[in-house]
Design an enzyme around this catalytic site. Structure first.
Site, PDB file in Angstrom:
ATOM      1  N   GLU A 260      55.112   9.476  18.461  1.00  0.00           N
ATOM      2  CA  GLU A 260      55.338   8.547  19.563  1.00  0.00           C
ATOM      3  C   GLU A 260      55.127   9.255  20.899  1.00  0.00           C
ATOM      4  OE1 GLU A 260      59.177   6.736  19.065  1.00  0.00           O
ATOM      5  OE2 GLU A 260      58.527   5.577  17.329  1.00  0.00           O
ATOM      6  N   HIS A 278      58.711   1.027  20.509  1.00  0.00           N
ATOM      7  CA  HIS A 278      60.075   1.500  20.214  1.00  0.00           C
ATOM      8  C   HIS A 278      61.102   0.841  21.147  1.00  0.00           C
ATOM      9  CE1 HIS A 278      62.361   5.120  18.323  1.00  0.00           C
ATOM     10  NE2 HIS A 278      63.135   4.055  18.423  1.00  0.00           N
TER      11      HIS A 278
END
Length: 526
Positions: A260, A278
């Site tokens: 990420e 997220h």
């Protein structure tokens, strides 16, 4: 006292701390030119979210710090070992964003079922293509949940409102508790084979890493849809992409990723993938809740010493901790050992304290046992403080028995794990120089070290088994540290605990299982 709020939290959280007139509350986001490294030197408490990295180097600068409050579930940005060594309590706010994550999961389910992102994109291109956008109802479909903790339970509750059928895999939830939620428990294979939608709600552990992979996806119904708002490590992204390309998976809703932010990801850009950055737990309400909760927890700790949701604070005096420390280690390791031998769906855990141990404050030992049992499923979510509550949430009945007189061995600890499958019982003790020992296993007397890699073998009590096992391990260059035997002559059954120095491949276990007298053989690590 000085309270340093290093990251952005709700105004109400700052107000709660500021109500104490003698406290100097420093809200760093609104203090121009200030930095954490300078301000932490004389701080008594530190409140953070995820932006501030509380490293050992930063903690070394703190001269008066007593508590760190993390507004959120994870504590990945806090060096727990460094905080513990410095005597700083670390607290978090588990479950504060559970509703937000559950609702985001449902949003992805609905978007996948009704192809909402694709419809929006076509409309923005000036296209009116109704036939291409035929969706499906959630009503009557089966939702497979992998993990039935707080978030998974919230998703089940919301999905029931859409008249979905729920099947879940969670070996740490009892059938009774699942039945109360109108959820059918099944094996992992059952979930993949029966579900129209599969949603992940489990922790990232070595056992759950890449739980979604080519093998498990091949078990699923063609056209299954996958949602992941839990951990990116749960999905083998290359295998999921291949399943999307083949049509085995009709769509995926992903809020978390292995890396990420993801870079140059063909998975993210796939037309049948809905990707969000997220944000499942990022709602105004969730951030308000976790901010207020951590402010109240920090306030209560500084005023009265009450530590709620502490991830590194044993609730006992220093003298008690010193006496209990070896038994805490024994409880956790023996619990973990037996949990790997027991069947799924734990119903009850029985703990017995004998001899001098029965006269001590064993609350921490009890929680250490539960921590060892629950850690494979909950990973870093479980600790000495919350293990009892997590067991209760999963419908696990915990009973304790103590006797200072009846002990066969001085200061021994007994654990029984009773499941819907095979139970596992054992007795352990702290030996010379603090070594941990197993004294009995499933009603068979046996004494062996409780450490490292152990091959557990159950067999008929007949000649030749020891030699065959030793030969197999020797041929595979697996060094035996200890080879301990126990027998029950009445049942003509025996148990061997083989401590080895090397990893044991599956094919070696399979070879041991081919020995005619051997009924089971498995590897346990503690």
């Amino acid at each position: 006292m000085k309270i340093l709020v290093a990251d952005s939290v709700s105004e109400r959280a700052v107000e709660i701390l500021s109500e104490q007139k003698s406290w100097d509350v420093v809200f760093l986001p609104k203090k121009t030119g200030a930095n954490v490294a300078d301000e932490i030197r004389d701080a008594d408490a530190l409140v953070v979210r995820s932006a501030t990295k509380v490293t050992g180097e930063l903690l070394a600068k703190a001269e008066h710090l007593r508590v760190i409050g993390r507004a959120g579930t994870g504590v990945d940005n806090v060096d727990l070992d460094a905080a513990t060594q410095k005597g700083v309590v670390v607290m978090n706010t588990p479950g504060g964003n559970a509703v937000s994550v559950a609702e985001h999961t449902m949003a992805l389910l609905l978007a996948l079922a009704r192809r909402i992102p694709q419809a929006d994109a076509l409309m923005k291109q000036g296209k009116w293509e109704k036939k291409k956008l035929e969706g499906m109802e959630l009503r009557g479909k089966t939702l497979g949940l992998i993990g039935l903790g707080q978030i998974g339970s919230d998703v089940a509750r919301l999905a029931k409102a859409f008249e979905m059928q729920i099947v879940a895999f969670d070996p740490y939830v009892s059938s009774l508790l699942a039945g109360e939620m109108d959820v059918r428990l099944g094996s992992l294979e059952d979930v993949f084979k029966s579900a129209d939608f599969i949603s992940l709600h489990c922790s990232a552990t070595p056992e759950t890493r890449h739980l979604i992979n080519s093998r498990t996806l091949a078990l699923a119904q063609p056209g299954v849809r996958i949602v992941n708002c839990a951990r990116g490590e749960l999905v083998n992204e290359a295998d999921l992409l291949a399943a999307l390309e083949s049509g085995q998976v009709a769509g995926a809703g992903l809020d978390v990723f292995e890396t990420e932010p993801p870079k140059d990801s063909k998975l993210v850009t796939h037309p049948n993938v809905i990707a969000t950055p997220h944000i499942a737990g990022s709602t105004e309400e969730a951030q308000e809740i976790v901010g207020i909760r951590i402010a109240e927890q920090v306030r209560d700790f500084l005023l009265s010493g009450v530590a709620r949701n502490a991830v590194n604070l044993p609730a006992a005096s220093p003298d008690e901790i010193k006496k209990l420390e070896p038994y805490i280690q024994l409880g956790e390791k023996l619990g973990a050992f037996l949990a790997q031998l027991a069947g799924d769906r734990i119903r009850e855990v029985r703990i017995s304290y004998d001899g001098g141990l029965a006269e001590l404050n064993t609350h921490l030992v009890r929680n250490a046992v539960l921590k060892g049992i629950l850690t494979p499923a909950l990973s870093d979510q479980v600790n000495l403080i919350n293990a009892g509550a997590l067991a209760q949430k999963r419908g696990v009945e915990v009973s304790e028995l103590r006797s200072a007189r009846r002990a066969t061995f001085s200061n021994s600890l007994g654990i029984g794990i009773y499941t819907e499958g095979e139970p596992a019982t054992g007795v352990g003790m702290v030996g010379v120089r603090g070594t941990l020992r197993i004294l009995g296993l499933n009603d068979i007397d046996i004494e062996a070290p409780l450490r490292g890699i152990i091959i557990v073998i159950r067999n008929q009590d007949v000649p030749g088994v020891i030699g065959r096992v030793g030969t197999i391990l020797g041929d595979r260059k697996i060094n035996i540290a200890t080879f301990t035997l126990g027998r029950n002559p009445q049942l003509q059954q025996a148990i061997a605990l083989v401590n080895v120095d090397n990893h044991v491949p599956d094919e070696v276990l399979q070879e041991i299982r081919t020995i005619q007298a051997v009924s089971t053989a498995r590897v346990v690590e503690v």
